[in-house]
Scaffold this active site. Structure first.
Site, mmCIF file in Angstrom:
data_model
loop_
_atom_site.group_PDB
_atom_site.id
_atom_site.type_symbol
_atom_site.label_atom_id
_atom_site.label_comp_id
_atom_site.label_asym_id
_atom_site.label_seq_id
_atom_site.Cartn_x
_atom_site.Cartn_y
_atom_site.Cartn_z
ATOM 1 N N GLY A 151 43.216 33.922 43.302
ATOM 2 C CA GLY A 151 43.801 35.140 42.763
ATOM 3 C C GLY A 151 43.717 36.320 43.718
ATOM 4 O O GLY A 151 44.619 37.149 43.769
ATOM 5 N N SER A 152 42.643 36.386 44.499
ATOM 6 C CA SER A 152 42.471 37.544 45.383
ATOM 7 C C SER A 152 43.540 37.593 46.460
ATOM 8 O O SER A 152 44.048 38.657 46.800
ATOM 9 C CB SER A 152 41.089 37.499 46.047
ATOM 10 O OG SER A 152 40.075 37.519 45.068
ATOM 11 N N GLU A 261 46.938 49.621 36.955
ATOM 12 C CA GLU A 261 46.142 48.545 36.338
ATOM 13 C C GLU A 261 44.661 48.748 36.657
ATOM 14 O O GLU A 261 43.791 48.629 35.783
ATOM 15 C CB GLU A 261 46.609 47.172 36.845
ATOM 16 C CG GLU A 261 45.778 46.038 36.236
ATOM 17 C CD GLU A 261 46.187 44.646 36.717
ATOM 18 O OE1 GLU A 261 47.119 44.520 37.518
ATOM 19 O OE2 GLU A 261 45.540 43.678 36.271
ATOM 20 N N ARG A 262 44.370 49.069 37.904
ATOM 21 C CA ARG A 262 42.963 49.254 38.301
ATOM 22 C C ARG A 262 42.358 50.475 37.623
ATOM 23 O O ARG A 262 41.191 50.459 37.226
ATOM 24 C CB ARG A 262 42.864 49.357 39.830
ATOM 25 C CG ARG A 262 43.066 48.009 40.460
ATOM 26 C CD ARG A 262 43.163 48.008 41.957
ATOM 27 N NE ARG A 262 43.417 46.624 42.376
ATOM 28 C CZ ARG A 262 43.929 46.253 43.544
ATOM 29 N NH1 ARG A 262 44.227 47.161 44.449
ATOM 30 N NH2 ARG A 262 44.120 44.979 43.818
ATOM 31 N N GLN A 298 9.480 59.709 26.293
ATOM 32 C CA GLN A 298 10.175 60.269 27.455
ATOM 33 C C GLN A 298 10.883 59.183 28.276
ATOM 34 O O GLN A 298 12.002 59.375 28.749
ATOM 35 C CB GLN A 298 9.186 61.026 28.342
ATOM 36 C CG GLN A 298 9.883 61.837 29.417
ATOM 37 C CD GLN A 298 8.904 62.510 30.354
ATOM 38 O OE1 GLN A 298 7.968 61.901 30.856
ATOM 39 N NE2 GLN A 298 9.091 63.794 30.555
ATOM 40 N N GLY A 359 15.802 42.595 20.291
ATOM 41 C CA GLY A 359 16.365 41.315 19.852
ATOM 42 C C GLY A 359 17.703 41.474 19.165
ATOM 43 O O GLY A 359 18.599 40.635 19.319
ATOM 44 N N GLY A 382 42.154 42.328 38.028
ATOM 45 C CA GLY A 382 42.892 43.395 38.728
ATOM 46 C C GLY A 382 42.418 43.615 40.153
ATOM 47 O O GLY A 382 42.699 44.660 40.743
ATOM 48 N N THR A 384 38.874 42.023 42.526
ATOM 49 C CA THR A 384 37.418 42.002 42.333
ATOM 50 C C THR A 384 36.742 43.183 43.051
ATOM 51 O O THR A 384 37.353 43.848 43.893
ATOM 52 C CB THR A 384 36.820 40.699 42.902
ATOM 53 O OG1 THR A 384 37.056 40.686 44.323
ATOM 54 C CG2 THR A 384 37.445 39.462 42.277
HETATM 55 C C1 LIG Z 1 39.879 37.074 31.295
HETATM 56 C C2 LIG Z 1 40.775 37.132 32.486
HETATM 57 C C3 LIG Z 1 42.039 37.672 32.360
HETATM 58 C C4 LIG Z 1 42.901 37.682 33.460
HETATM 59 N N1 LIG Z 1 44.197 38.116 33.290
HETATM 60 C C5 LIG Z 1 45.092 37.916 34.308
HETATM 61 C C6 LIG Z 1 46.484 38.171 34.106
HETATM 62 O O1 LIG Z 1 46.908 38.597 33.019
HETATM 63 N N2 LIG Z 1 47.342 37.922 35.128
HETATM 64 C C7 LIG Z 1 46.916 37.441 36.345
HETATM 65 O O2 LIG Z 1 47.754 37.235 37.223
HETATM 66 N N3 LIG Z 1 45.598 37.203 36.567
HETATM 67 C C8 LIG Z 1 44.676 37.417 35.587
HETATM 68 N N4 LIG Z 1 43.348 37.160 35.790
HETATM 69 C C9 LIG Z 1 42.915 36.669 37.097
HETATM 70 C C10 LIG Z 1 42.111 37.674 37.917
HETATM 71 O O3 LIG Z 1 42.942 38.710 38.370
HETATM 72 C C11 LIG Z 1 41.471 36.870 39.063
HETATM 73 O O4 LIG Z 1 40.453 36.061 38.477
HETATM 74 C C12 LIG Z 1 40.893 37.757 40.133
HETATM 75 O O5 LIG Z 1 41.919 38.407 40.847
HETATM 76 C C13 LIG Z 1 40.057 36.943 41.145
HETATM 77 O O6 LIG Z 1 40.746 35.823 41.595
HETATM 78 P P1 LIG Z 1 40.045 34.384 41.532
HETATM 79 O O7 LIG Z 1 39.475 34.192 40.176
HETATM 80 O O8 LIG Z 1 41.012 33.378 41.996
HETATM 81 O O9 LIG Z 1 38.831 34.486 42.539
HETATM 82 P P2 LIG Z 1 38.838 34.194 44.169
HETATM 83 O O10 LIG Z 1 39.982 34.910 44.732
HETATM 84 O O11 LIG Z 1 38.804 32.710 44.301
HETATM 85 O O12 LIG Z 1 37.485 34.834 44.563
HETATM 86 C C14 LIG Z 1 36.224 34.221 44.283
HETATM 87 C C15 LIG Z 1 35.109 35.163 44.748
HETATM 88 O O13 LIG Z 1 35.219 35.363 46.156
HETATM 89 C C16 LIG Z 1 35.322 36.751 46.432
HETATM 90 N N5 LIG Z 1 36.226 36.938 47.567
HETATM 91 C C17 LIG Z 1 37.505 36.509 47.660
HETATM 92 N N6 LIG Z 1 38.018 36.870 48.842
HETATM 93 C C18 LIG Z 1 37.062 37.551 49.500
HETATM 94 C C19 LIG Z 1 36.979 38.201 50.760
HETATM 95 N N7 LIG Z 1 38.038 38.244 51.587
HETATM 96 N N8 LIG Z 1 35.834 38.806 51.128
HETATM 97 C C20 LIG Z 1 34.763 38.786 50.328
HETATM 98 N N9 LIG Z 1 34.770 38.196 49.087
HETATM 99 C C21 LIG Z 1 35.901 37.591 48.690
HETATM 100 C C22 LIG Z 1 35.871 37.385 45.180
HETATM 101 O O14 LIG Z 1 35.540 38.752 45.118
HETATM 102 C C23 LIG Z 1 35.161 36.554 44.127
HETATM 103 O O15 LIG Z 1 33.873 37.060 43.922
HETATM 104 C C24 LIG Z 1 42.455 37.173 34.718
HETATM 105 C C25 LIG Z 1 41.168 36.664 34.845
HETATM 106 C C26 LIG Z 1 40.349 36.604 33.748
HETATM 107 C C27 LIG Z 1 38.983 35.962 33.896
#
Ligand SMILES: Cc1cc2nc3c(=O)[nH]c(=O)nc-3n(C[C@H](O)[C@H](O)[C@H](O)COP(=O)(O)OP(=O)(O)OC[C@H]3O[C@@H](n4cnc5c(N)ncnc54)[C@H](O)[C@@H]3O)c2cc1C
Length: 398
Positions: A151-152, A261-262, A298, A359, A382, A384
């Site tokens: 996703g990233s 979004e962010r 306190q 609790g 949106g 990470t």
């Molecule tokens: C409940 C939920 C709702 C969501 N809704 C939507 C939606 O409506 N539409 C949509 O498109 N997506 C949606 N998402 C997806 C969300 O946007 C992604 O999960 C997010 O962008 C991260 O992508 P990934 O899970 O593939 O993690 P990855 O990209 O696989 O990353 C895994 C980890 O590695 C870290 N990382 C990645 N690249 C780097 C880098 N270059 N340097 C350092 N660290 C890095 C990340 O920060 C993370 O900690 C949703 C996710 C959830 C859980």
């Protein structure tokens, strides 16, 4: 007077609070168990004008700007709702803006077209077929960017769309899609060149298109009232008129709309923190240990003071950055910082608030327990926290 404390915005806050009290609070626990909010809630919110806040009246919205949307988001949570509720009921906040901006490009920018540039022949039709009904609460939309492979790395999207006459043929899959189960249409990021090339285009895909299947309902740590889906596309034919803007402008459009979004996620974070401060204060006044209320110590008062400070500081900063975005300033770095600041405040506060509840805080009966679980996604969705740090580092010239 604060920028968000105008008489109009106070009214908007009161309207939102009344909506939550009357339409949400009596049912939220049931929706959490059911895994979704009912369609009727969208229609009710639309009738009150809440669904259309931040969208121009010319496309069926209620007007207002990003700060007005922030007020609604903030109040939905502070009056006892949740970030999960915001995600489920306001998914259109991420599903529609690209369409509105693209149609604006066609009409000379009056609908906010400065965001996407070139229009497609279908953009005006998309307003009538998707934007208006969604803002009226009769349709539900979703935004699908994330894929199982990642996703990233948005540019690495592998779902392809190949032109075939007046259609695109779409193949691929998406995951973690908010409102994906209930959605009537999905604003979908596809690759219009070889997979992973970064040549992205946005297509609006109807739920009932042959070859489009919605997979299992994903079970989650939090956001239980918000349905989350996997989507699969096998030779799905999508009319070219369902393209948003010009071909290969999708990446830019996605990046530009990440700002609101962010900031919405940042708002959900500080508002959750504020709500948890209120819950913790109430609890600490009522709960007696060793013959005295918790708040009489306190160490407890200082803990609450620190929680309150972090929440308020995050709120002020998010409002300042949102005002700059609303004014059209290019503040990508500041948006990333606002998200990280608010998420950090929220993470600290939800943890401390739950701890102060002892609790009881660990029980499903405690509202703070829901916020603790819901909050965990805010530093992931949106973009990470780590990706925000990448943006910030770039802004610092690193
Ligand atoms: C409940 C939920 C709702 C969501 N809704 C939507 C939606 O409506 N539409 C949509 O498109 N997506 C949606 N998402 C997806 C969300 O946007 C992604 O999960 C997010 O962008 C991260 O992508 P990934 O899970 O593939 O993690 P990855 O990209 O696989 O990353 C895994 C980890 O590695 C870290 N990382 C990645 N690249 C780097 C880098 N270059 N340097 C350092 N660290 C890095 C990340 O920060 C993370 O900690 C949703 C996710 C959830 C859980």
């Amino acid at each position: 007077m604060s920028i968000v404390d105008t008489p109009e915005r106070r009214q908007l806050r009161e309207l939102t609070r009344a909506f939550v009290t009357r339409e949400v609070l009596p049912h939220l626990d049931d929706w959490e168990r059911a895994g979704e909010v009912p369609r009727a809630l969208h229609a009710t919110a639309a009738k009150l004008g809440l669904l259309g806040i931040g969208f121009p009246e010319s496309v069926g919205g209620s007007g207002g700007d990003l700060l007005d949307s922030i007020i609604v988001t903030e109040e939905l949570i502070r009056s006892g709702g949740s970030s999960g509720l915001v995600a489920a009921l306001f998914t259109h906040g991420i599903a529609l803006p690209h369409m509105v901006a693209a149609a604006g490009a066609r009409t000379g920018g009056s609908l906010g077209g400065r965001l996407t540039g070139v229009a497609s022949p279908g953009d005006d039709g998309l307003i009538e077929r998707y934007v208006r009904p969604t803002l009226a609460g009769t349709m539900i939309g979703a935004l699908a960017i994330t894929e199982p492979d990642g996703g990233s790395d948005v540019a690495g999207i592998r779902t392809t769309a190949v032109r075939d006459g007046d259609h695109y043929v779409v193949n691929g899959s998406k995951t973690y899609i908010t409102s994906g189960h209930r959605a009537d249409f999905v604003t979908t990021a596809v690759c219009t060149d070889f997979p992973g090339s970064g040549a992205l285009t946005l297509l609006v895909i109807d739920k009932d298109s042959p070859g489009f299947t919605v997979g299992r309902r994903l079970e989650k740590l939090g956001w239980h009232c918000s349905d989350t889906a996997e989507l699969s596309f096998v030779d799905v034919r999508v009319p070219v008129t369902n393209r948003i803007g010009a071909e290969n402008t999708g990446f830019l459009a996605i990046m530009q709309h990440f700002a609101p979004e962010r900031l919405s996620l940042a708002t959900q974070a500080y508002a959750t923190a504020q709500r948890c401060v209120e819950l913790a204060m109430r609890w600490c006044r009522d709960r007696e240990t060793f013959g005295r209320p918790l708040v009489g110590r306190q160490v407890v008062r200082h803990r609450l003071a620190e929680m309150h400070t972090r929440a308020e500081a995050a709120r002020s900063y998010v409002h300042e950055v949102a005002a700059r975005v609303a004014a059209g300033e290019p503040v990508v770095t500041e948006v990333a910082m606002a998200k990280n600041v608010a998420v950090a405040a929220c993470d600290h506060v939800v943890d401390q608030a739950l701890q102060l509840h002892g609790g009881f805080g660990y029980l499903r009966d405690a509202e703070v327990e829901r916020h603790y679980r819901d909050a965990r996604i805010l530093g992931i969705g949106g973009g990470t926290t780590e990706i925000m740090n990448e943006i910030i580092a770039k802004g610092m010239g690193l």
